[in-house]
Design an enzyme around this catalytic site. Structure first.
Site, PDB file in Angstrom:
ATOM      1  N   THR A   1     -33.860 -22.556 -28.124  1.00 36.92           N
ATOM      2  CA  THR A   1     -34.989 -22.959 -28.957  1.00 36.92           C
ATOM      3  C   THR A   1     -36.117 -23.464 -28.068  1.00 36.92           C
ATOM      4  OG1 THR A   1     -33.579 -23.512 -30.827  1.00 36.92           O
ATOM      5  CG2 THR A   1     -35.736 -24.565 -30.751  1.00 36.92           C
TER       6      THR A   1
ATOM      7  N   HIS B   1     -26.179 -16.022 -35.178  1.00 37.28           N
ATOM      8  CA  HIS B   1     -25.843 -17.339 -34.629  1.00 37.28           C
ATOM      9  C   HIS B   1     -24.743 -17.946 -35.494  1.00 37.28           C
ATOM     10  CE1 HIS B   1     -26.039 -20.981 -32.508  1.00 37.28           C
ATOM     11  NE2 HIS B   1     -27.328 -21.223 -32.504  1.00 37.28           N
ATOM     12  N   GLY B   2     -23.522 -17.891 -34.981  1.00 36.45           N
ATOM     13  CA  GLY B   2     -22.387 -18.471 -35.690  1.00 36.45           C
ATOM     14  C   GLY B   2     -21.863 -19.720 -35.024  1.00 36.45           C
ATOM     15  N   ALA B   3     -22.744 -20.405 -34.270  1.00 37.46           N
ATOM     16  CA  ALA B   3     -22.305 -21.491 -33.393  1.00 37.46           C
ATOM     17  C   ALA B   3     -23.125 -22.757 -33.625  1.00 37.46           C
ATOM     18  CB  ALA B   3     -22.442 -21.035 -31.932  1.00 37.46           C
TER      19      ALA B   3
ATOM     20  N   TYR C   1     -24.766 -24.787 -37.021  1.00 39.38           N
ATOM     21  CA  TYR C   1     -25.684 -24.236 -38.018  1.00 39.38           C
ATOM     22  C   TYR C   1     -24.894 -23.551 -39.135  1.00 39.38           C
ATOM     23  CZ  TYR C   1     -29.068 -25.597 -34.534  1.00 39.38           C
ATOM     24  OH  TYR C   1     -29.808 -26.336 -33.640  1.00 39.38           O
TER      25      TYR C   1
ATOM     26  N   GLY D   1     -24.020 -25.317 -17.602  1.00 36.32           N
ATOM     27  CA  GLY D   1     -23.931 -26.332 -16.571  1.00 36.32           C
ATOM     28  C   GLY D   1     -23.257 -25.897 -15.293  1.00 36.32           C
TER      29      GLY D   1
END
Length: 355
Positions: A26, A175-177, A180, A291
């Protein structure tokens, strides 16, 4: 050691020159009405050397918007705006999938075009606040979708996928994560329904599978990907999963017959589960180990756990990340203070090697 990154591959119908993709992030720099601008086109075109660009979350409907200045893909104006973006990426020899993100309850009405109460699987209020044009506000309790409205929402995803292809996208990612709407149906924290979309694992995965099938039927499975986040590693959306090791194998097994272009996993650290899902998934698997450095991510390709690896903030701060990795050049450092700020700072002003 990085040789595995540079082998050509494909996601569904889309050939890729290498295996380092740009993850969705985003950025909150579209116009207030959700129309992508020339600034968005410049940003994505700068990063066209990635094997695949997966865009920021894009609302498939007015109900799907949760944040200020996020793009939409459900009006003629949205399609025209995205066409500027996809044309710019293709002119730079890139490939781009638009991520469809319905936020569900992670929303404040002030940020939506219609100002209505958020919708969700169940009327479970999220914790935390949402930034709005008048400052941070607590997110309200959402309204539970009726069973008929669940069907309408699935159709919103289907129409948005068609609009994305009309805008020139090479495909879409569901977006299945990250807490949301699709994830909200999966979790017992946020899904208290008593109809066919709630209760058992089989019922809670139904919405995700029906969205994927509707989209694949509309634009083709070879243009359709899906992103999941087992264990919710980014801890977004106030969700603490209680049955991750039962839920995600069941979901992946239910999705597998659809022959989608790819599964994109945000890895939560459960290596045993990752190995299980890899064995269950029949097509391309994109893995995001947030990360970690590129060398660590490349080992997943060498070990057969991933076909493609994605990078988020590394790609944000390094528009030419593949070239930098290939040549061993130093990397720019991301500036978190600019992640969601307006304008070019922290967006299109990160220097490329050629600069």
């Amino acid at each position: 050691m990085l040789n595995a990154l540079w082998n050509a591959t494909a996601v569904g119908d889309v050939p890729l020159p290498h295996r380092l993709a740009m993850a969705p992030m985003t950025r909150a720099r579209s116009a207030p009405d959700g129309v992508p601008t020339e600034l968005n086109a410049e940003y994505y075109a700068q990063r066209a050397s990635h094997a695949l660009i997966i865009t920021e979350g894009t609302q498939p409907s007015a109900d799907g918007q949760g944040y200020l200045f996020t793009p939409g893909i459900y009006t003629r104006e949205h399609i025209a705006g995205w066409r500027r973006v996809t044309d710019a990426v293709h002119a730079a020899d890139g490939r781009i999938f638009i991520q469809l993100m319905h936020v569900g309850r992670i929303c404040h009405p002030d940020n939506t075009p219609h100002g209505r109460q958020p919708v969700a699987p169940s009327a479970v209020r999220p914790g935390g606040v949402m930034f709005t044009s008048t400052g941070p506000q607590e997110m309200p309790e959402p309204r539970e979708l009726t069973t008929d409205e669940v069907g309408t929402t699935i159709d919103d995803f289907r129409r948005a996928a068609a609009a994305a292809v009309a805008a020139g996208a090479d495909g879409i990612e569901i977006h299945g994560a990250n807490g949301y709407l699709v994830h909200q149906f999966l979790s017992t924290d946020t899904n208290h329904r008593t109809d066919q979309y709630g209760g058992s694992v089989e019922n809670r995965i139904r919405f995700a599978v029906e969205v994927a099938k509707a989209v694949a039927d509309e634009i083709g499975p070879g243009r359709t990907g899906i992103r999941l986040s087992p264990g919710n590693p980014f801890n977004l959306g106030d969700i603490n999963e209680s049955d991750t090791e039962e839920l995600y194998p069941a979901l992946v097994q239910a999705l597998a017959p659809l022959d989608l272009a790819y599964l994109h996993l945000a890895h939560g650290g459960n290596e045993e589960l990752l190995h299980t899902l890899r064995k269950l998934w029949p097509t391309t698997l994109i893995l995001n180990r947030a990360g970690t450095d590129v060398e660590t991510r490349t080992r997943d390709i060498e070990d057969g756990l991933a076909d493609i690896v994605s990078a988020g903030t590394l790609s944000l701060a390094n528009p030419d990340l593949p070239e930098r990795v290939r040549t061993g050049a130093p990397l720019n450092t991301p500036n978190p203070d600019t992640f969601y700020s307006p304008g070019v700072v922290g967006y299109t002003d990160y220097p490329a090697l050629s600069a």
